[in-house]
Write a protein that holds these residues in place. Structure first.
Motif, PDB file in Angstrom:
ATOM      1  N   GLY A  36       0.803  -1.218   0.000  1.00 39.56           N
ATOM      2  CA  GLY A  36       0.000   0.000   0.000  1.00 39.56           C
ATOM      3  C   GLY A  36       0.834   1.265   0.000  1.00 39.56           C
ATOM      4  O   GLY A  36       0.568   2.210  -0.753  1.00 39.56           O
ATOM      5  N   PHE A  37       1.852   1.293   0.849  1.00 41.37           N
ATOM      6  CA  PHE A  37       2.711   2.481   0.915  1.00 41.37           C
ATOM      7  C   PHE A  37       3.525   2.665  -0.364  1.00 41.37           C
ATOM      8  O   PHE A  37       3.793   3.789  -0.772  1.00 41.37           O
ATOM      9  CB  PHE A  37       3.646   2.426   2.120  1.00 41.37           C
ATOM     10  N   TYR A  38       3.929   1.561  -0.998  1.00 38.18           N
ATOM     11  CA  TYR A  38       4.669   1.680  -2.251  1.00 38.18           C
ATOM     12  C   TYR A  38       3.820   2.402  -3.296  1.00 38.18           C
ATOM     13  O   TYR A  38       4.287   3.328  -3.962  1.00 38.18           O
ATOM     14  CB  TYR A  38       5.091   0.304  -2.765  1.00 38.18           C
ATOM     15  N   GLU A  39       2.578   1.986  -3.429  1.00 37.86           N
ATOM     16  CA  GLU A  39       1.687   2.628  -4.393  1.00 37.86           C
ATOM     17  C   GLU A  39       1.463   4.098  -4.032  1.00 37.86           C
ATOM     18  O   GLU A  39       1.459   4.969  -4.903  1.00 37.86           O
ATOM     19  CB  GLU A  39       0.348   1.883  -4.473  1.00 37.86           C
ATOM     20  N   LEU A  40       1.304   4.372  -2.749  1.00 41.84           N
ATOM     21  CA  LEU A  40       1.117   5.752  -2.287  1.00 41.84           C
ATOM     22  C   LEU A  40       2.340   6.608  -2.618  1.00 41.84           C
ATOM     23  O   LEU A  40       2.213   7.675  -3.224  1.00 41.84           O
ATOM     24  CB  LEU A  40       0.858   5.771  -0.778  1.00 41.84           C
ATOM     25  N   PHE A  41       3.520   6.136  -2.233  1.00 43.37           N
ATOM     26  CA  PHE A  41       4.732   6.933  -2.463  1.00 43.37           C
ATOM     27  C   PHE A  41       5.062   7.062  -3.945  1.00 43.37           C
ATOM     28  O   PHE A  41       5.599   8.082  -4.377  1.00 43.37           O
ATOM     29  CB  PHE A  41       5.923   6.345  -1.702  1.00 43.37           C
ATOM     30  N   LYS A  42       4.738   6.042  -4.721  1.00 45.14           N
ATOM     31  CA  LYS A  42       4.960   6.135  -6.162  1.00 45.14           C
ATOM     32  C   LYS A  42       4.136   7.284  -6.739  1.00 45.14           C
ATOM     33  O   LYS A  42       4.645   8.090  -7.531  1.00 45.14           O
ATOM     34  CB  LYS A  42       4.588   4.801  -6.815  1.00 45.14           C
ATOM     35  N   VAL A  44       2.896   9.910  -4.990  1.00 43.92           N
ATOM     36  CA  VAL A  44       3.368  11.172  -4.399  1.00 43.92           C
ATOM     37  C   VAL A  44       4.635  11.649  -5.107  1.00 43.92           C
ATOM     38  O   VAL A  44       4.732  12.814  -5.518  1.00 43.92           O
ATOM     39  CB  VAL A  44       3.615  11.012  -2.879  1.00 43.92           C
ATOM     40  N   TYR A  45       5.601  10.754  -5.266  1.00 45.25           N
ATOM     41  CA  TYR A  45       6.874  11.156  -5.868  1.00 45.25           C
ATOM     42  C   TYR A  45       6.726  11.502  -7.346  1.00 45.25           C
ATOM     43  O   TYR A  45       7.373  12.424  -7.834  1.00 45.25           O
ATOM     44  CB  TYR A  45       7.938  10.080  -5.670  1.00 45.25           C
ATOM     45  N   SER A  46       5.861  10.778  -8.058  1.00 40.92           N
ATOM     46  CA  SER A  46       5.666  11.120  -9.469  1.00 40.92           C
ATOM     47  C   SER A  46       4.978  12.473  -9.595  1.00 40.92           C
ATOM     48  O   SER A  46       5.280  13.254 -10.505  1.00 40.92           O
ATOM     49  CB  SER A  46       4.874  10.040 -10.204  1.00 40.92           C
ATOM     50  N   GLY A  47       4.077  12.784  -8.653  1.00 38.05           N
ATOM     51  CA  GLY A  47       3.440  14.101  -8.648  1.00 38.05           C
ATOM     52  C   GLY A  47       4.425  15.211  -8.359  1.00 38.05           C
ATOM     53  O   GLY A  47       4.355  16.294  -8.942  1.00 38.05           O
ATOM     54  N   LEU A  48       5.366  14.951  -7.456  1.00 39.72           N
ATOM     55  CA  LEU A  48       6.390  15.959  -7.142  1.00 39.72           C
ATOM     56  C   LEU A  48       7.346  16.185  -8.308  1.00 39.72           C
ATOM     57  O   LEU A  48       7.787  17.307  -8.538  1.00 39.72           O
ATOM     58  CB  LEU A  48       7.195  15.533  -5.902  1.00 39.72           C
ATOM     59  N   LEU A  49       7.663  15.106  -9.024  1.00 37.71           N
ATOM     60  CA  LEU A  49       8.613  15.214 -10.133  1.00 37.71           C
ATOM     61  C   LEU A  49       7.976  15.766 -11.409  1.00 37.71           C
ATOM     62  O   LEU A  49       8.666  16.358 -12.237  1.00 37.71           O
ATOM     63  CB  LEU A  49       9.220  13.838 -10.448  1.00 37.71           C
ATOM     64  N   GLY A  50       6.712  15.556 -11.580  1.00 31.42           N
ATOM     65  CA  GLY A  50       6.054  15.924 -12.830  1.00 31.42           C
ATOM     66  C   GLY A  50       6.096  14.738 -13.789  1.00 31.42           C
ATOM     67  O   GLY A  50       6.934  13.844 -13.662  1.00 31.42           O
ATOM     68  N   GLU A  51       5.202  14.742 -14.736  1.00 32.82           N
ATOM     69  CA  GLU A  51       5.040  13.585 -15.627  1.00 32.82           C
ATOM     70  C   GLU A  51       6.307  13.233 -16.398  1.00 32.82           C
ATOM     71  O   GLU A  51       6.720  12.074 -16.449  1.00 32.82           O
ATOM     72  CB  GLU A  51       3.888  13.856 -16.600  1.00 32.82           C
TER      73      GLU A  51
END
Length: 118
Positions: A36-42, A44-51
């Protein structure tokens, strides 16, 4: 093999099953948390980095998401490991999760479950 032989010699075959319940519960909670946390952090981090950057740096992003997930999932595992270790290593202590977890809570409070982290 010699560890198993010693365990059987000292406590009988039943000694091999000591701590099975906290092991089962703890690793189940850790596995669920990790996924669950892996999917969450994936996300979050992709949102922070941009597409675009998320695609370019996806391997590093997956690594960071995985490491972050493992950190938090291990927090779920610690209480059960604490009970399991005491069951297996403290002669005369409780022999079940049902008796061991309340004893730690009663005698040491919530911090008793996380002693190994300090």
């Amino acid at each position: 093999v010699s560890g198993m032989a010693l365990t059987v010699k000292e406590g009988g075959v039943k000694a091999l099953t000591l701590g099975w319940a906290p092991t089962f519960v703890g690793y189940s909670m850790q596995g669920i948390g990790k996924f669950g946390f892996y999917e969450l952090f994936k996300n979050v981090y992709s949102g922070l980095l941009g597409e675009e950057n998320a695609y370019i740096y996806r391997t590093s992003m997956y690594l960071a998401a995985s490491a972050s997930a493992e950190f938090f999932a291990d927090i779920f595992l610690c209480p059960m490991e604490s009970v399991k270790v005491r069951i297996q290593t403290t002669p005369g202590w409780e022999t079940t999760l049902r008796a061991g977890a309340p004893r730690i809570m009663r005698e040491e409070g919530i911090n008793g479950f996380y002693k190994g982290l300090s």
